[in-house]
Design a protein around this motif. Structure first.
Motif, PDB file in Angstrom:
ATOM      1  N   ASN A 100       0.813  -1.377   0.009  1.00  0.00           N
ATOM      2  CA  ASN A 100      -0.178  -0.003  -0.041  1.00  0.00           C
ATOM      3  C   ASN A 100       0.835   1.212   0.146  1.00  0.00           C
ATOM      4  O   ASN A 100       0.359   2.292  -0.423  1.00  0.00           O
ATOM      5  N   PHE A 101       2.027   0.975   0.350  1.00  0.00           N
ATOM      6  CA  PHE A 101       2.909   2.272   0.658  1.00  0.00           C
ATOM      7  C   PHE A 101       4.432   2.267  -0.335  1.00  0.00           C
ATOM      8  O   PHE A 101       5.176   3.032  -0.113  1.00  0.00           O
ATOM      9  N   LEU A 102       4.324   1.655  -1.426  1.00  0.00           N
ATOM     10  CA  LEU A 102       5.561   1.597  -2.127  1.00  0.00           C
ATOM     11  C   LEU A 102       5.870   2.673  -2.711  1.00  0.00           C
ATOM     12  O   LEU A 102       7.289   3.189  -3.008  1.00  0.00           O
ATOM     13  N   GLU A 103       4.752   4.048  -2.917  1.00  0.00           N
ATOM     14  CA  GLU A 103       5.158   4.979  -3.512  1.00  0.00           C
ATOM     15  C   GLU A 103       5.968   5.950  -2.539  1.00  0.00           C
ATOM     16  O   GLU A 103       6.429   7.125  -2.982  1.00  0.00           O
ATOM     17  N   LEU A 104       5.734   5.796  -1.200  1.00  0.00           N
ATOM     18  CA  LEU A 104       6.524   6.821  -0.384  1.00  0.00           C
ATOM     19  C   LEU A 104       8.018   6.826  -0.397  1.00  0.00           C
ATOM     20  O   LEU A 104       8.578   5.655  -0.833  1.00  0.00           O
ATOM     21  N   TYR A 142      12.516  -5.972 -11.784  1.00  0.00           N
ATOM     22  CA  TYR A 142      12.174  -4.554 -11.915  1.00  0.00           C
ATOM     23  C   TYR A 142      12.200  -3.780 -10.550  1.00  0.00           C
ATOM     24  O   TYR A 142      12.151  -4.463  -9.559  1.00  0.00           O
ATOM     25  N   PRO A 143      12.437  -2.549 -10.599  1.00  0.00           N
ATOM     26  CA  PRO A 143      12.915  -1.613  -9.442  1.00  0.00           C
ATOM     27  C   PRO A 143      11.849  -1.982  -8.485  1.00  0.00           C
ATOM     28  O   PRO A 143      12.211  -2.017  -7.105  1.00  0.00           O
ATOM     29  N   LEU A 144      10.457  -1.734  -8.817  1.00  0.00           N
ATOM     30  CA  LEU A 144       9.400  -1.868  -7.774  1.00  0.00           C
ATOM     31  C   LEU A 144       9.572  -3.187  -6.999  1.00  0.00           C
ATOM     32  O   LEU A 144       9.252  -3.294  -5.762  1.00  0.00           O
ATOM     33  N   GLY A 145       9.668  -4.226  -7.726  1.00  0.00           N
ATOM     34  CA  GLY A 145       9.583  -5.683  -7.185  1.00  0.00           C
ATOM     35  C   GLY A 145      10.933  -5.706  -6.309  1.00  0.00           C
ATOM     36  O   GLY A 145      10.840  -6.430  -5.074  1.00  0.00           O
ATOM     37  N   ARG A 146      12.193  -5.113  -6.346  1.00  0.00           N
ATOM     38  CA  ARG A 146      13.137  -5.133  -5.396  1.00  0.00           C
ATOM     39  C   ARG A 146      12.902  -4.441  -4.212  1.00  0.00           C
ATOM     40  O   ARG A 146      13.179  -4.566  -3.090  1.00  0.00           O
ATOM     41  N   LEU A 147      12.346  -3.130  -4.632  1.00  0.00           N
ATOM     42  CA  LEU A 147      11.707  -2.241  -3.385  1.00  0.00           C
ATOM     43  C   LEU A 147      11.034  -2.872  -2.526  1.00  0.00           C
ATOM     44  O   LEU A 147      11.097  -2.895  -1.146  1.00  0.00           O
TER      45      LEU A 147
END
Length: 189
Positions: A100-104, A142-147
């Motif tokens: 829910n907070f990956l964009e932070l 992908y960067p989002l998956g690693r984050l």
């Protein structure tokens, strides 16, 4: 360890791989507390995702009818802070809460984590958290998956440091990591 030897500390983390049985084990632990169980769902519901809907329904059908279910997508720490001593909060799961907070950015993310950890440490309620294990296999492309992987690993480690008991569900078995291992924080360079 058998059912009679379960450690029902006030705060528990149940971790494991996808579909390992960790939620089922956490549900069983919740019934053993003999408290009023409140299931805190951390995922946002997406009606267009049929696979996710089927998984949610499967979980709902398995839970006792007298359990209350609350959506805690964003305000999980507040739900924990407001819980009563007579309640057992079953939080499923850390991974969906993180999603829910990956964009932070990192600063705001850390503030959210700190608030969650503080609420866990100061609650009056019995808490059982379910957390997924990631990072034991392929590095996400992908960067989002690693984050996501890194944030989940970080939060699981922090939660594991503050709860009374940590269980790992793997290969059809339950391991009490609090008995079998030592906290990494015990080891200093």
């Amino acid at each position: 360890m058998n059912c009679q030897e379960l450690d029902l500390g006030k705060t528990i983390l149940v971790t494991g791989a996808s579909s390992s049985g960790k939620s089922e084990f956490a549900e069983m632990l919740a019934t053993k507390t003999n408290k009023s169980v409140i299931y805190l769902a951390t995922a946002k519901v997406d009606p267009s995702d049929r696979e996710w809907q089927a998984k949610i329904i499967k979980h709902q059908q398995r839970r006792p009818k007298d359990w209350q279910t609350l959506a805690a997508c964003e305000e999980l720490p507040l739900c924990i802070e407001q819980a009563a001593e007579s309640e057992c909060l079953l939080i499923d799961s850390l991974g969906t809460w993180i999603a829910n907070f990956l964009e932070l950015d990192q600063i705001d993310w850390k503030k959210r984590c700190d608030r969650l950890l503080n609420s866990i440490q100061n609650t009056q309620a019995h808490i059982i958290l379910v957390g997924e294990e990631t990072g034991w296999g392929i590095v996400p492309a992908y960067p989002l998956g690693r984050l996501f992987r890194d944030r989940l690993g970080y939060l699981s480690r922090q939660v594991g440091n503050v709860v009374d008991t940590t269980y790992l569900v793997a290969g059809g078995h339950v391991l009490n990591l609090s008995v079998l291992g030592e906290p990494l924080s015990n080891y200093k360079i």
